[in-house]
Design an enzyme around this catalytic site. Structure first.
Site, PDB file in Angstrom:
ATOM      1  CG  HIS A   1      -1.929   1.042   1.275  1.00  0.00           C
ATOM      2  ND1 HIS A   1      -1.665   2.354   1.571  1.00  0.00           N
ATOM      3  CD2 HIS A   1      -3.253   0.982   1.006  1.00  0.00           C
ATOM      4  CE1 HIS A   1      -2.787   3.060   1.488  1.00  0.00           C
ATOM      5  NE2 HIS A   1      -3.775   2.239   1.152  1.00  0.00           N
TER       6      HIS A   1
ATOM      7  CB  CYS B   1      -4.193   3.349  -2.418  1.00  0.00           C
ATOM      8  SG  CYS B   1      -5.313   4.431  -1.517  1.00  0.00           S
TER       9      CYS B   1
ATOM     10  CG  HIS C   1      -7.180   0.498  -1.207  1.00  0.00           C
ATOM     11  ND1 HIS C   1      -6.477   0.837  -0.068  1.00  0.00           N
ATOM     12  CD2 HIS C   1      -7.527  -0.792  -1.041  1.00  0.00           C
ATOM     13  CE1 HIS C   1      -6.400  -0.211   0.733  1.00  0.00           C
ATOM     14  NE2 HIS C   1      -7.027  -1.217   0.160  1.00  0.00           N
TER      15      HIS C   1
ATOM     16  CG  ASP D   1      -9.379   3.255   0.826  1.00  0.00           C
ATOM     17  OD1 ASP D   1      -9.772   2.639   1.828  1.00  0.00           O
ATOM     18  OD2 ASP D   1      -8.287   3.838   0.761  1.00  0.00           O
ATOM     19  CG  HIS D   2     -11.086   5.974   3.461  1.00  0.00           C
ATOM     20  ND1 HIS D   2     -10.092   6.896   3.566  1.00  0.00           N
ATOM     21  CD2 HIS D   2     -10.582   4.824   3.968  1.00  0.00           C
ATOM     22  CE1 HIS D   2      -9.019   6.329   4.107  1.00  0.00           C
ATOM     23  NE2 HIS D   2      -9.302   5.076   4.354  1.00  0.00           N
TER      24      HIS D   2
ATOM     25  CE1 TYR E   1     -11.930   0.902   5.082  1.00  0.00           C
ATOM     26  CE2 TYR E   1     -10.829   2.383   6.609  1.00  0.00           C
ATOM     27  CZ  TYR E   1     -10.808   1.611   5.464  1.00  0.00           C
ATOM     28  OH  TYR E   1      -9.676   1.548   4.690  1.00  0.00           O
TER      29      TYR E   1
HETATM   30  C1  DNO Z   1      -6.595   3.068   5.410  1.00  0.00           C
HETATM   31  C2  DNO Z   1      -6.021   1.905   4.734  1.00  0.00           C
HETATM   32  C3  DNO Z   1      -4.659   1.551   5.264  1.00  0.00           C
HETATM   33  C4  DNO Z   1      -4.181   0.222   4.689  1.00  0.00           C
HETATM   34  C5  DNO Z   1      -2.792  -0.178   5.097  1.00  0.00           C
HETATM   35  C6  DNO Z   1      -2.351  -1.409   4.351  1.00  0.00           C
HETATM   36  O1  DNO Z   1      -7.767   3.295   5.326  1.00  0.00           O
HETATM   37  O2  DNO Z   1      -6.031   2.051   3.369  1.00  0.00           O
HETATM   38  O3  DNO Z   1      -4.735   1.432   6.646  1.00  0.00           O
HETATM   39  O4  DNO Z   1      -5.049  -0.774   5.113  1.00  0.00           O
HETATM   40  O5  DNO Z   1      -1.873   0.812   4.893  1.00  0.00           O
HETATM   41  O6  DNO Z   1      -1.298  -2.010   5.020  1.00  0.00           O
END
Ligand code: DNO
Length: 381
Positions: free
Chosen positions: A229, A267, A294, A341-342, A358
């Site tokens: 990530h 991401c 992501h 993501d989020h 989340y």
């Molecule tokens: C946050 C996430 C990160 C991710 C880590 C992966 O929302 O995208 O916490 O899970 O960095 O190791």
């Protein structure tokens, strides 16, 4: 969607109703550095499958700070990591997400930044962050990391805001610290930062590559892939080196350990917080090693502030990103795991406490938009 496990306010049933076929989760109760036992893995698989879904991606199998620093028990932790890979592979799992960020996994100064419609978003305010570093943590030498204007602005903002605001910023900035979310004092934080005092970016990168040279052969042997990530936000923070922030970092990663098992959790939100990252080009160049996506959007301004915009809004053109993803999937003849993501905290979720970013409904909205976009693009091609 991501599920934080049995204690998550968002249940597996909620995730199923959101339209997910796959779940992204981790065994959060096991400390970084320990082996993930077969029985715990099997139990997690059972819980997910009982709800008609599969465990598609492990997020994360954490890399301990000892491994990142090559200190203390780092060799034992690497041996344990390899054993966890073997255990996960034996249970049929295929993708491991991890990061190599020292100390803090992500940083925001505000986790309930109001949008015009009343929904709440995650937000990074540069002046609040500089004030946190220089006036609250009082990190030795912090002033050197900022311009005179930035410090002036931070000072002004610090004096114009009240202690309740300072306390909130302090707490928010530390939410990305693994473990407890409460009760950190500036001294405790400085002590953690200090442990990286002698490690610069080049060294940290070497530590990452040495870690990968150990674990990637185990992945190749067992059919597992690793997905790193990127840094969030994608630049050095609090004097800590950051090494997975831009296109050059991805090129270095691929050169150091060419196996495609050495892959990416791409991401768009993390890379997108930096204007010089051309997300679509990066995705095109490194598409062969993307194992997980992501999808998230940010809206930046010229002062270095950014908030998390709705998935199809913000600075990243999600249509172009999805077009590239659809092409990538067809070229590789696979269906890549991806998650919204989020998401904004909205509607009934405004009254619930969830992991920052989340809550269920905002992610469901993002998921629906992204799935529609994907379907429309793939049918149209
Ligand atoms: C946050 C996430 C990160 C991710 C880590 C992966 O929302 O995208 O916490 O899970 O960095 O190791």
């Amino acid at each position: 969607m991501r599920w934080y496990g049995p204690h998550d306010v968002v249940s597996l049933n909620d995730i199923r109703q959101a339209g997910c076929a796959g779940v992204v989760t981790a065994l959060h109760h096991i400390p970084a550095g320990d082996v993930w036992p077969l029985n715990d893995i099997k139990e997690r698989i059972r819980a997910i499958e009982e709800h008609g879904m599969t465990w598609t991606v492990i997020e994360s199998l954490p890399v301990s700070d000892d491994i990142k620093r090559q200190s203390g028990n780092w060799q034992e932790h690497i041996a344990n990591y390899k054993q966890s890979i073997r255990n996960l592979a034996a249970c049929g799992l295929k993708v491991i997400t991890y990061n190599f960020m020292p100390v803090l996994d992500w940083i925001r100064t505000d986790i309930s930044y109001p949008m015009k419609d009343g929904a709440l978003a995650l937000y990074f305010n540069r002046a609040d962050f500089v004030a946190f570093d220089v006036f609250q943590l009082k990190r030795p030498g912090a002033e050197k990391d900022y311009s005179t204007e930035e410090i002036k602005e931070a000072e002004k903002q610090f004096h114009e805001t009240d202690p309740a605001h300072h306390e909130k910023v302090f707490r928010n900035c530390l939410l990305g610290l693994p473990g407890s979310t409460e009760g950190f004092t500036p001294e405790m934080v400085l002590e953690e930062l200090n442990k990286y005092g002698h490690i610069n970016a080049a060294q940290l990168k070497q530590h990452l590559f040495e870690f990968l040279r150990e674990v990637i052969p185990v992945c190749e042997e067992t059919g597992m892939v690793m997905a790193i990530h990127p840094d969030d936000p994608p630049y050095p923070v609090l004097g800590l080196p950051r090494i997975m922030s831009c296109e050059q970092d991805l090129a270095d990663l691929a050169d150091a350990v060419p196996s495609v098992a050495n892959g990416l959790c791409f991401c768009t939100g993390s890379f997108g917080a930096r204007p010089d990252n051309d997300i679509v080009t990066m995705l095109r160049k490194f598409g062969d090693r993307v194992h997980f996506l992501h999808l998230r959007n940010t809206k930046r301004d010229t002062e270095g502030n950014f908030y998390e915009a709705a998935h199809l809004e913000g600075d990243t053109d999600m249509y172009e990103v999805m077009k590239e993803v659809v092409k990538l999937q067809s070229r590789r003849n696979i269906s890549l795991p991806m998650r919204p993501d989020h998401g904004h905290q909205m509607l009934d979720d405004l009254h619930k406490t969830t992991f920052p970013g989340y809550s269920a409904i905002g992610r469901l909205k993002g998921l629906a938009e992204l799935r529609g976009l994907e379907l429309g693009i793939s049918r149209g091609l």
